[in-house]
Design an enzyme around this catalytic site. Structure first.
Site, PDB file in Angstrom:
ATOM      1  N   GLU A  82       7.743  -8.034  -4.711  1.00  0.00           N
ATOM      2  CA  GLU A  82       8.319  -6.688  -4.543  1.00  0.00           C
ATOM      3  C   GLU A  82       9.583  -6.722  -3.691  1.00  0.00           C
ATOM      4  OE1 GLU A  82       5.685  -3.850  -2.756  1.00  0.00           O
ATOM      5  OE2 GLU A  82       7.366  -2.574  -2.180  1.00  0.00           O
ATOM      6  N   SER A 118      10.866  -0.322  -4.145  1.00  0.00           N
ATOM      7  CA  SER A 118       9.822   0.592  -4.571  1.00  0.00           C
ATOM      8  C   SER A 118      10.485   1.942  -4.771  1.00  0.00           C
ATOM      9  CB  SER A 118       8.746   0.651  -3.481  1.00  0.00           C
ATOM     10  OG  SER A 118       7.592   1.266  -3.960  1.00  0.00           O
ATOM     11  N   ARG A 156       7.645 -10.766   5.407  1.00  0.00           N
ATOM     12  CA  ARG A 156       6.980  -9.669   6.114  1.00  0.00           C
ATOM     13  C   ARG A 156       7.353  -9.707   7.590  1.00  0.00           C
ATOM     14  NH1 ARG A 156       3.079  -6.579   4.102  1.00  0.00           N
ATOM     15  NH2 ARG A 156       2.834  -8.008   2.357  1.00  0.00           N
ATOM     16  N   ARG A 178       8.158  -1.961  11.307  1.00  0.00           N
ATOM     17  CA  ARG A 178       6.768  -1.742  10.872  1.00  0.00           C
ATOM     18  C   ARG A 178       5.805  -2.596  11.666  1.00  0.00           C
ATOM     19  NH1 ARG A 178       7.545  -1.235   4.241  1.00  0.00           N
ATOM     20  NH2 ARG A 178       9.193   0.359   4.412  1.00  0.00           N
ATOM     21  N   ARG A 180      14.478  -9.507   1.869  1.00  0.00           N
ATOM     22  CA  ARG A 180      13.877 -10.092   0.676  1.00  0.00           C
ATOM     23  C   ARG A 180      14.940 -10.463  -0.362  1.00  0.00           C
ATOM     24  NH1 ARG A 180       7.968  -7.143  -0.277  1.00  0.00           N
ATOM     25  NH2 ARG A 180       7.164  -7.682   1.794  1.00  0.00           N
TER      26      ARG A 180
END
Length: 421
Positions: free
Chosen positions: A347, A350, A275, A260, A389
């Site tokens: 988070e 999802s 991130r 990303r 994560r």
RNA sequence: GGAGAGGUGGCCGAGCCGGUCGAAGGCAGCCGCCUGCUAAGCGGUUAUAGGGGUAACACCUUAUCCAGGGUUCGAAUCCCUGCCUCUCCGCCA
């Protein structure tokens, strides 16, 4: 993509639903395009019909050695007119499609209405955050002294937001990946390992394109995109297919790296693993009948939660409000894991039900037993889980005062040890 | 990278000197008949999407023979481009 016919016939309902998302979509543009399109379409089809009939007649005359020059001349004019109309029609259709591709999905009725994450709804909590008798550290302060994550070298090799995992750090990635895949496949998910570069059609099918090009890494010549999630290649497995009802639900799990750009997130989560431009993730993807998708979302979310439970990591489940949901989603649960080093829930998964939104874009249909015609399937997916994560959560939740980290029970056979020090 | 072959309906497979082709034939599937031991035989039927139409069917119509352009009154059939598959050679993890 929404169904143009449905939108045309349910203008007000669609408008109201989209307003909940504050998408700023003006449907009157769509209506005007559709009105024009239908008029021209009818004219074009009438002319084509005439051409078909007369051309057949010309064929007959020629075979019988009769004169057909007059008809041919007349049809030349008709053909020209068809060409003109079709050109206009194509322009309108392109505009309509572009417009529709940028319209987000309609939220499920159960989704709370709100403008941002402050309106999300906490659905449940699991586990009790551990009581520390010392000040718990951030994962980077745990990992760097242990020598298992090397942020500086990652930056040297590739740049910011790239990381080098070493020793037990690298082993953790592999252990988590295998643990998650083993657990998911034991529940009936079929393991797949898809291409990591995909074409434009696939990105459009799942909704990343055309709207979110800036979030993607692109390779030129040939034009390909690095996947931001396994959702893209795995959902596109069945692009353009008509499935049999008895095949459904189809459930896949896939490990892939994800890439990303993280454009627009400058200054956010600059330290640590949270991130990254590249991270590992295990994903769940489902294709099911429309009437089953709500239930399948609950099951999929529970399957993701199960991983955290087996790892003994406290978490909560949040139902995203209309303003915080992804573009393609009709309903999304976020699973947030407890990070003691930062004293917050973060988070880690999802899980979304896309309804027929992606299926319509990607043309994934199914045929009911004994019924005429086809219907679009519903697609769902969720992380189970984001590996980077998860590692962050393991490090922070299982840290010891002496700087070592206990390996959770279920990971020990994959790690080959019970403590990292 | 070089040289060939090819992409047709759920599958196999004709057609490819342009018109009667949404497309022969076979298989599979469905309905019915006959026979009634497995099997076989006979007749019919079986694509998707859009538009119109209907209370709903029916029905009418347009498009679709990998995709996109072109030639033509008319293209599965001719021309161009792209994508994909297969075979052989080279190269390579």
């Amino acid at each position: 993509m929404l169904d143009p016919k449905f939108v045309r016939e349910n203008m007000d309902a669609v408008k109201a639903a989209l307003e909940k998302r504050a998408a700023g979509i003006d449907l009157s543009v769509f209506r005007a395009l559709e009105d024009q399109r239908l008029v021209l379409l009818r004219e074009s089809e009438d002319l084509r019909n005439k051409r078909n009939v007369v051309s057949t007649e010309i064929g007959r005359l020629k075979r019988e050695k009769q004169d057909a020059d007059g008809l041919m001349k007349e049809m030349k004019g008709v053909a020209d007119r068809i060409g003109e109309i079709d050109e206009i029609l194509k322009g309108i259709e392109d505009k309509t499609r572009l417009f529709m591709l940028n319209v987000p999905n309609i939220p499920n009725a159960a989704v709370p209405v709100g403008k941002d994450e402050t309106c999300n709804l906490e659905v449940r909590k699991w586990g009790t955050p551990r009581a520390f008798d010392f000040e718990p550290l951030n994962h980077w302060d745990i990992a760097e002294p242990l020598g298992i994550i090397d942020f500086e070298t990652g930056a040297k090799i590739a740049g910011a937001r790239f990381t080098l995992m070493k020793g037990a750090g690298a082993r953790f990635e592999r252990a988590l990946m295998n643990f998650m895949l083993d657990l998911n496949t034991s529940k009936g998910y079929t393991e797949v390992f898809p291409p990591l570069l995909v074409n434009r059609e696939s990105m459009t099918g799942t909704g990343q394109l055309p709207k979110f090009e800036m979030d993607l890494f692109r390779v030129m010549d040939p034009e390909l995109y690095l996947i931001p999630t396994a959702e893209v290649p795995v959902t596109n497995i069945h692009r353009g297919e008509i499935l049999r009802e008895d095949q459904l639900p189809i459930c896949y799990t896939a490990y892939t790296p994800c890439f990303r750009r993280e454009a627009g997130s400058y200054g956010k989560d600059v330290r640590g693993l949270i991130r990254q431009h590249q991270f590992n993730k295990v994903e769940l993807v489902k294709f099911c009948r429309p009437e089953d998708s709500e239930n399948e979302l609950e099951k999929l979310t529970a399957d993701a939660e199960d991983i955290l439970q087996k790892l003994g990591l406290p978490y909560r489940v949040v139902l995203l409000c209309t303003g915080d949901m992804g573009f393609s989603s009709a309903m999304t649960y976020d699973i947030e894991v407890w990070l003691p080093g930062q004293q917050l829930y973060r988070e880690i998964s999802s899980c979304s039900n896309f309804g027929d939104f992606q299926a319509r874009r990607a043309d994934i249909r199914f045929k009911r037993e004994g019924k005429k015609g086809t219907e679009f399937v519903h697609t769902l997916n969720g992380s189970a889980l984001a590996i980077g994560r998860t590692l962050v959560a393991v490090l922070e939740n299982y840290q010891m005062q002496d700087g070592s980290v206990i390996v959770p029970d279920v990971l020990q056979k994959y790690m080959g040890c019970d403590i990292v020090k």
